[in-house]
Design a protein around this motif. Sequence first.
Motif, PDB file in Angstrom:
ATOM      1  N   SER A  13       0.822  -1.205   0.000  1.00 48.54           N
ATOM      2  CA  SER A  13       0.000   0.000   0.000  1.00 48.54           C
ATOM      3  C   SER A  13       0.860   1.261   0.000  1.00 48.54           C
ATOM      4  O   SER A  13       0.610   2.204  -0.751  1.00 48.54           O
ATOM      5  CB  SER A  13      -0.931  -0.010   1.213  1.00 48.54           C
ATOM      6  OG  SER A  13      -1.683   1.175   1.288  1.00 48.54           O
ATOM      7  N   SER A  16       2.521   1.775  -3.340  1.00 48.87           N
ATOM      8  CA  SER A  16       1.593   2.345  -4.320  1.00 48.87           C
ATOM      9  C   SER A  16       1.413   3.840  -4.092  1.00 48.87           C
ATOM     10  O   SER A  16       1.377   4.630  -5.050  1.00 48.87           O
ATOM     11  CB  SER A  16       0.239   1.640  -4.233  1.00 48.87           C
ATOM     12  OG  SER A  16       0.364   0.259  -4.529  1.00 48.87           O
ATOM     13  N   SER A  17       1.313   4.240  -2.824  1.00 49.93           N
ATOM     14  CA  SER A  17       1.178   5.669  -2.509  1.00 49.93           C
ATOM     15  C   SER A  17       2.413   6.447  -2.948  1.00 49.93           C
ATOM     16  O   SER A  17       2.317   7.579  -3.431  1.00 49.93           O
ATOM     17  CB  SER A  17       0.945   5.857  -1.007  1.00 49.93           C
ATOM     18  OG  SER A  17      -0.245   5.218  -0.595  1.00 49.93           O
ATOM     19  N   LYS A  19       4.328   5.747  -5.479  1.00 56.70           N
ATOM     20  CA  LYS A  19       4.260   5.929  -6.929  1.00 56.70           C
ATOM     21  C   LYS A  19       3.318   7.075  -7.295  1.00 56.70           C
ATOM     22  O   LYS A  19       3.601   7.869  -8.197  1.00 56.70           O
ATOM     23  CB  LYS A  19       3.785   4.638  -7.591  1.00 56.70           C
ATOM     24  CG  LYS A  19       4.810   3.511  -7.577  1.00 56.70           C
ATOM     25  CD  LYS A  19       4.269   2.295  -8.314  1.00 56.70           C
ATOM     26  CE  LYS A  19       5.299   1.166  -8.357  1.00 56.70           C
ATOM     27  NZ  LYS A  19       4.785  -0.030  -9.082  1.00 56.70           N
TER      28      LYS A  19
END
Length: 290
Positions: A13, A16-17, A19
Amino acid sequence: MASTRELKGRIGSVHSSQKITGAMKMISSARLRKAENALNNARPYMEQLQNILDHIATMTCEYQSPLSQERTVQRVAVVIFAANEGLCGAFNLTLYKKLLETLKEYSTQVKSPVQVYPVGKKIVNEVKRTAGVETMEIPEFFDAKQYAAGCTALADELIRRFIVKEIDRVDVIYSHYKSMGTQIITRVQLLPWIPRETKTLSGSELNKVYIYEPGCEEILETVYPLVIHSIMYRYLLENQTSEQASRILSMQMANDNAIKLLKSLQLEYNKLRQQNITAELMDIAGGALE
């Protein structure tokens, strides 16, 4: 203590944040360059208009425009520029705090509510919830992102209301763009218009004779509104440039925090994984001894 599965989920998670924040930083960097170019391209026109107005108004003509007439301040209008989008740190909050300071200052000077023109979706709701404020409608051009036309329409509305004495003073709150790392929340007086102090002219410049057609009064009546239009647009451009700079810094901080959090989670995951491996080895060794 979290399980390895939970830690792997959190790591994914956060990754992803990271990115997302990295991509938003790159987008904001491109928008910042575009905003800087727009601001730099508009400055020569604004400066030339300002120089013409200051020179004529202070050196050759005794005409006083209705836009520069001082009078007792009883009704005040404030234009506040803010952001249309979020994720730019405390950008909108600092602008709103400046508005509150302005309202507090005028609360002891004027009896009628201060009329506020909020330009920017992120500031509209805050202004509507503020006590002692009359929220004014802004031109629809801003919603269509026709910012030059919006600034012209808003400036014309303020000029009209000032001339007919519906308002006695107009202030503008915006973020002055000084550099990538420095943006200054500023409040300036737009109306009544105060000409800048002109520099002392040399002897050769004093001997120059300027002939104005059709006349200085007619020229000033045309130039004054143009200057107000250009100044309003300049404040908007500076605020937009400051917004993008603030968003870049916010995304950079978020990206750095994500990297730190990833390192911490990865370390915790490795420790827990090692503990599980050690426990399994101990179980195997204990079973073999039995």
